[in-house]
Design a protein around this motif. Structure first.
Motif, PDB file in Angstrom:
ATOM      1  N   ALA A 115       0.830  -1.203   0.000  1.00 13.65           N
ATOM      2  CA  ALA A 115       0.000   0.000   0.000  1.00 13.65           C
ATOM      3  C   ALA A 115       0.867   1.257   0.000  1.00 13.65           C
ATOM      4  N   LYS A 116       2.032   1.180   0.655  1.00 17.73           N
ATOM      5  CA  LYS A 116       2.942   2.326   0.725  1.00 17.73           C
ATOM      6  C   LYS A 116       4.239   1.969   0.002  1.00 17.73           C
ATOM      7  N   ASP A 117       4.644   2.828  -0.918  1.00 15.02           N
ATOM      8  CA  ASP A 117       5.928   2.681  -1.614  1.00 15.02           C
ATOM      9  C   ASP A 117       6.076   1.290  -2.232  1.00 15.02           C
ATOM     10  N   ALA A 118       5.113   0.926  -3.068  1.00 13.06           N
ATOM     11  CA  ALA A 118       5.071  -0.419  -3.649  1.00 13.06           C
ATOM     12  C   ALA A 118       6.311  -0.724  -4.494  1.00 13.06           C
ATOM     13  N   GLN A 119       6.862   0.292  -5.168  1.00  9.26           N
ATOM     14  CA  GLN A 119       8.004   0.053  -6.049  1.00  9.26           C
ATOM     15  C   GLN A 119       9.228  -0.406  -5.256  1.00  9.26           C
ATOM     16  N   ASN A 120       9.530   0.285  -4.152  1.00 11.83           N
ATOM     17  CA  ASN A 120      10.671  -0.110  -3.328  1.00 11.83           C
ATOM     18  C   ASN A 120      10.458  -1.479  -2.708  1.00 11.83           C
ATOM     19  N   MET A 121       9.221  -1.760  -2.304  1.00 14.79           N
ATOM     20  CA  MET A 121       8.923  -3.057  -1.694  1.00 14.79           C
ATOM     21  C   MET A 121       9.136  -4.188  -2.694  1.00 14.79           C
ATOM     22  N   ILE A 164       9.013  -7.497   6.001  1.00 20.81           N
ATOM     23  CA  ILE A 164       9.862  -6.670   5.145  1.00 20.81           C
ATOM     24  C   ILE A 164       9.252  -5.274   5.113  1.00 20.81           C
ATOM     25  N   TYR A 165      10.047  -4.257   5.485  1.00 17.80           N
ATOM     26  CA  TYR A 165       9.493  -2.907   5.519  1.00 17.80           C
ATOM     27  C   TYR A 165      10.603  -1.872   5.351  1.00 17.80           C
ATOM     28  N   ASP A 166      10.192  -0.667   4.969  1.00 21.06           N
ATOM     29  CA  ASP A 166      11.126   0.449   4.809  1.00 21.06           C
ATOM     30  C   ASP A 166      11.488   0.990   6.188  1.00 21.06           C
ATOM     31  N   SER A 167      12.778   1.241   6.417  1.00 17.96           N
ATOM     32  CA  SER A 167      13.226   1.712   7.734  1.00 17.96           C
ATOM     33  C   SER A 167      12.583   3.037   8.121  1.00 17.96           C
ATOM     34  N   SER A 168      12.146   3.815   7.132  1.00 16.62           N
ATOM     35  CA  SER A 168      11.542   5.109   7.441  1.00 16.62           C
ATOM     36  C   SER A 168      10.211   4.959   8.170  1.00 16.62           C
ATOM     37  N   TYR A 169       9.637   3.762   8.135  1.00 15.71           N
ATOM     38  CA  TYR A 169       8.364   3.537   8.808  1.00 15.71           C
ATOM     39  C   TYR A 169       8.540   2.993  10.227  1.00 15.71           C
ATOM     40  N   THR A 170       9.760   2.980  10.722  1.00 11.02           N
ATOM     41  CA  THR A 170      10.013   2.434  12.058  1.00 11.02           C
ATOM     42  C   THR A 170       9.226   3.188  13.124  1.00 11.02           C
ATOM     43  N   ASP A 171       9.153   4.516  13.005  1.00  8.15           N
ATOM     44  CA  ASP A 171       8.403   5.296  13.987  1.00  8.15           C
ATOM     45  C   ASP A 171       6.930   4.877  14.019  1.00  8.15           C
ATOM     46  N   MET A 172       6.369   4.609  12.858  1.00  9.02           N
ATOM     47  CA  MET A 172       4.974   4.180  12.798  1.00  9.02           C
ATOM     48  C   MET A 172       4.798   2.827  13.471  1.00  9.02           C
ATOM     49  N   LEU A 173       5.760   1.926  13.253  1.00  7.52           N
ATOM     50  CA  LEU A 173       5.676   0.607  13.875  1.00  7.52           C
ATOM     51  C   LEU A 173       5.800   0.698  15.389  1.00  7.52           C
ATOM     52  N   PRO A 183       2.597  15.657   0.963  1.00  6.60           N
ATOM     53  CA  PRO A 183       2.106  15.295  -0.375  1.00  6.60           C
ATOM     54  C   PRO A 183       2.698  13.974  -0.869  1.00  6.60           C
ATOM     55  N   GLY A 184       1.818  13.126  -1.411  1.00  7.64           N
ATOM     56  CA  GLY A 184       2.253  11.858  -1.966  1.00  7.64           C
ATOM     57  C   GLY A 184       2.574  10.793  -0.935  1.00  7.64           C
ATOM     58  N   ILE A 185       2.450  11.125   0.345  1.00  6.31           N
ATOM     59  CA  ILE A 185       2.781  10.173   1.405  1.00  6.31           C
ATOM     60  C   ILE A 185       1.602   9.914   2.340  1.00  6.31           C
ATOM     61  N   SER A 186       1.043  10.990   2.884  1.00  2.22           N
ATOM     62  CA  SER A 186       0.072  10.827   3.982  1.00  2.22           C
ATOM     63  C   SER A 186      -1.385  10.789   3.535  1.00  2.22           C
ATOM     64  N   ASP A 187      -1.631  10.787   2.234  1.00  4.87           N
ATOM     65  CA  ASP A 187      -3.007  10.712   1.712  1.00  4.87           C
ATOM     66  C   ASP A 187      -3.903  11.812   2.296  1.00  4.87           C
ATOM     67  N   ALA A 199       8.422  14.358   7.849  1.00  7.50           N
ATOM     68  CA  ALA A 199       8.554  14.311   6.389  1.00  7.50           C
ATOM     69  C   ALA A 199       9.960  13.865   6.004  1.00  7.50           C
ATOM     70  N   GLY A 200      10.959  14.222   6.815  1.00 13.05           N
ATOM     71  CA  GLY A 200      12.331  13.827   6.528  1.00 13.05           C
ATOM     72  C   GLY A 200      12.538  12.327   6.542  1.00 13.05           C
ATOM     73  N   LEU A 201      11.659  11.597   7.242  1.00  9.59           N
ATOM     74  CA  LEU A 201      11.771  10.141   7.279  1.00  9.59           C
ATOM     75  C   LEU A 201      11.524   9.532   5.902  1.00  9.59           C
ATOM     76  N   TYR A 202      10.792  10.240   5.068  1.00 13.71           N
ATOM     77  CA  TYR A 202      10.435   9.718   3.748  1.00 13.71           C
ATOM     78  C   TYR A 202      11.322  10.296   2.639  1.00 13.71           C
ATOM     79  N   GLY A 203      12.345  11.022   3.036  1.00 13.01           N
ATOM     80  CA  GLY A 203      13.273  11.573   2.054  1.00 13.01           C
ATOM     81  C   GLY A 203      13.225  13.081   2.015  1.00 13.01           C
ATOM     82  N   VAL A 204      14.312  13.682   1.597  1.00 14.49           N
ATOM     83  CA  VAL A 204      14.388  15.140   1.543  1.00 14.49           C
ATOM     84  C   VAL A 204      13.373  15.704   0.565  1.00 14.49           C
ATOM     85  N   ASP A 205      13.039  14.940  -0.474  1.00 15.06           N
ATOM     86  CA  ASP A 205      12.042  15.414  -1.441  1.00 15.06           C
ATOM     87  C   ASP A 205      10.669  15.560  -0.809  1.00 15.06           C
TER      88      ASP A 205
END
Length: 517
Positions: free
Chosen positions: A152-158, A197-206, A299-303, A312-318
């Motif tokens: 559901a989140k960042d399907a390409q990287n997953m 398997i998960y992106d490290s940027s989502y550690t805070d959410m976990l 934008p593009g992350i939190s729906d 926002a920095g957890l998901y990249g500088v962009d």
């Protein structure tokens, strides 16, 4: 007999004189060699300075004249030599050593700038985690496990990570798809899957979804994914001296915490969020600080859900750039991501800073050191300046005032580095900064900005403004169902900043600006 002795004495004298004559040409050859070597090193030095491409023509001409003058001195010391030109040879040798040392450090400076400008990429780390007491130590040990995944989140990287894992194991893995990040964690804790398997940027959410998450799991594998960022912006080398541009300045929380170390990751939450709106033709700079806890959508992350700006920095500088760009209705194409601790070490190289403080207060030990700050001008060394930037608990305005203090330090630094005399310390400054800074501004663009400033030495006007808000409680996107402190934006404050940004971009003059030099 007497005639014979006299002849022998004459012959001996002649022989002795003859034996001495070859020594002079050898020493003259040494002097000629030094002259040739000094000329060669001077040409190399000039070439290195030219390739650095930071000096305008008048500076280059001055360097060339100085090098020629130094060589002429060496030549004259040999042509009008006394005591066989020994002093001239020593002088020439010293000049050769200095020029060789200088050429080497200029090349190092060029290499360091290249490292700084190697940004423009996003680095994501994908984790494979099991329960803390699971016997698996490596990815191979978990080959037969059932893996919890979510697309559901960042399907390409997953998908990229799953493909890599299957290639590492040489077989397809058994996967169970989860609906969310939180469901992944719960499935692992409940034993429904044996690894996730998960992106490290989502550690805070976990961690927000599962109490003591970090102590209950163990990371056994991680996969790095490097992606080029498409941030727009002009690719022309001289674009930053011709048209307005905006730079996002992100200061990372470099101290991190034990959880980050235990999980093998470095915190990417941005504690300093400043955008610099620059108009190079009118020489106007607007610094805009936004509190780290500003409650805004990513934008593009939190729906559409609000989150803390720092997350926002957890998901990249962009993600941070897009968040601030949407908030202030402007395009942000460039960024400078820095290790604020490393940057403060530059303060010591600059000889300290004269920083203006609106209030008198004492920084706490958690800010790095206890520092007495007076209302008005303060002379800070690097450690004191860092404490001044980090302090918020002892400030009446809290995070709002901390943002203003950070702007005050940046303004003080700009006053010093825009001076031509900083060329003498440029190598030391770049060396220190290169250890903790990253930007997507290209090296030719930086060179053009430096060259333009040296050529014109024009005065700049800078104005600082900080967004304000209302303290409250909320449920940030990255915190799941956990209620935490947030700051709700003051729309009047945001609108005022939007108006100031438009003024700078459209070539207007800042009414409350301060002259930098």
């Amino acid at each position: 007999m007497a005639k014979q002795q006299t002849a022998e004495r004459r012959t001996g004298k002649k022989n002795r004189n003859t034996s001495r004559r070859p020594s002079r040409p050898v020493k003259n050859q040494l002097g000629t060699f030094f002259l040739f070597l000094q000329a060669l090193i001077s040409v190399v030095f000039m070439g290195v300075v030219f390739l650095l491409d930071m000096l305008p023509l008048n500076y280059l001409a001055l360097v060339a004249m100085v090098l020629f003058f130094l060589w002429c001195l060496a030549f004259m010391s040999q042509a009008l030599r006394k005591k066989r030109g020994r002093i001239g040879k020593v002088y020439s040798f010293l000049v050769i050593c200095v020029l060789a040392y200088g050429a080497f450090h200029i090349m190092e400076t060029n290499n360091m700038i290249a490292r700084i400008t190697s940004g423009g990429f996003k680095n994501d780390t994908i984790f494979v985690a099991v329960l803390a007491d699971d016997p698996a130590e490596t990815l191979e040990d978990a080959a037969g496990y059932k893996f919890g995944v979510q697309f559901a989140k960042d399907a390409q990287n997953m998908q990229t990570a799953v493909t890599d894992i299957q290639e590492q194991l040489g077989t397809d893995i058994d996967m169970e798809e989860c609906a969310s990040i939180e469901e992944q964690a719960e499935s692992l804790i409940n034993g429904e899957v044996e690894a996730i398997i998960y992106d490290s940027s989502y550690t805070d959410m976990l961690e927000a979804a599962v109490p003591d998450y970090s102590s209950k799991i163990r990371v056994i594998y991680q996969h790095e994914i490097k992606t080029a960022l498409n941030l727009g912006g002009s690719g022309e080398d001289d674009s930053l001296i011709k048209e307005p541009f905006t730079v996002y300045i992100s200061g990372i929380d470099t101290y991190g915490d034990e959880r980050d170390v235990a999980q093998g990751r470095e915190s990417e939450r941005s504690d300093v969020n400043i955008i610099a709106v620059v108009n190079p033709t009118t020489r106007q700079i607007l610094l805009v600080t936004t509190p780290r806890d500003y409650f805004v959508p990513i934008p593009g992350i939190s729906d559409g859900m609000e989150d803390k700006l720092t997350h926002a920095g957890l998901y990249g500088v962009d993600a941070s750039m897009n968040t601030l760009g949407e908030l202030y209705e402007t395009d942000i194409n460039y960024y400078v991501k820095l290790n604020f601790t490393s940057l403060m070490e530059v303060v010591d190289i600059l000889g300290g800073l004269e920083v203006y403080s609106e209030y008198a207060f004492t920084t706490g030990w958690e800010s790095g050191c206890e520092t007495e700050v007076v209302q008005g001008e303060n002379h800070f060394n690097g450690q004191q300046a860092l404490a001044f930037c980090r302090e918020r608990k002892n400030l009446e305005g809290g995070d709002n005032q901390r943002g203003k203090n950070q702007q005050a330090v940046i303004t003080a630094m700009l006053k010093k580095v825009l001076s031509p005399t900083m060329l003498l310390k440029a190598s030391s400054i770049i060396n220190q900064v290169s250890q903790g800074i990253e930007t997507n501004i290209s090296q030719p663009q930086i060179n053009a900005v430096v060259k333009n400033q040296l050529a014109t030495n024009g005065e700049w006007t800078i104005q600082s403004v900080a967004a304000t808000g209302i303290d409250g409680r909320g449920y940030p996107y990255s915190a799941g169902s956990t209620e935490v402190y947030v700051m709700y934006p003051d729309q009047d404050s945001v609108d005022e900043i939007i108006s100031l940004i438009n003024t700078v971009e459209n070539g207007g003059q800042l009414e409350n600006g301060e002259q930098l030099n």
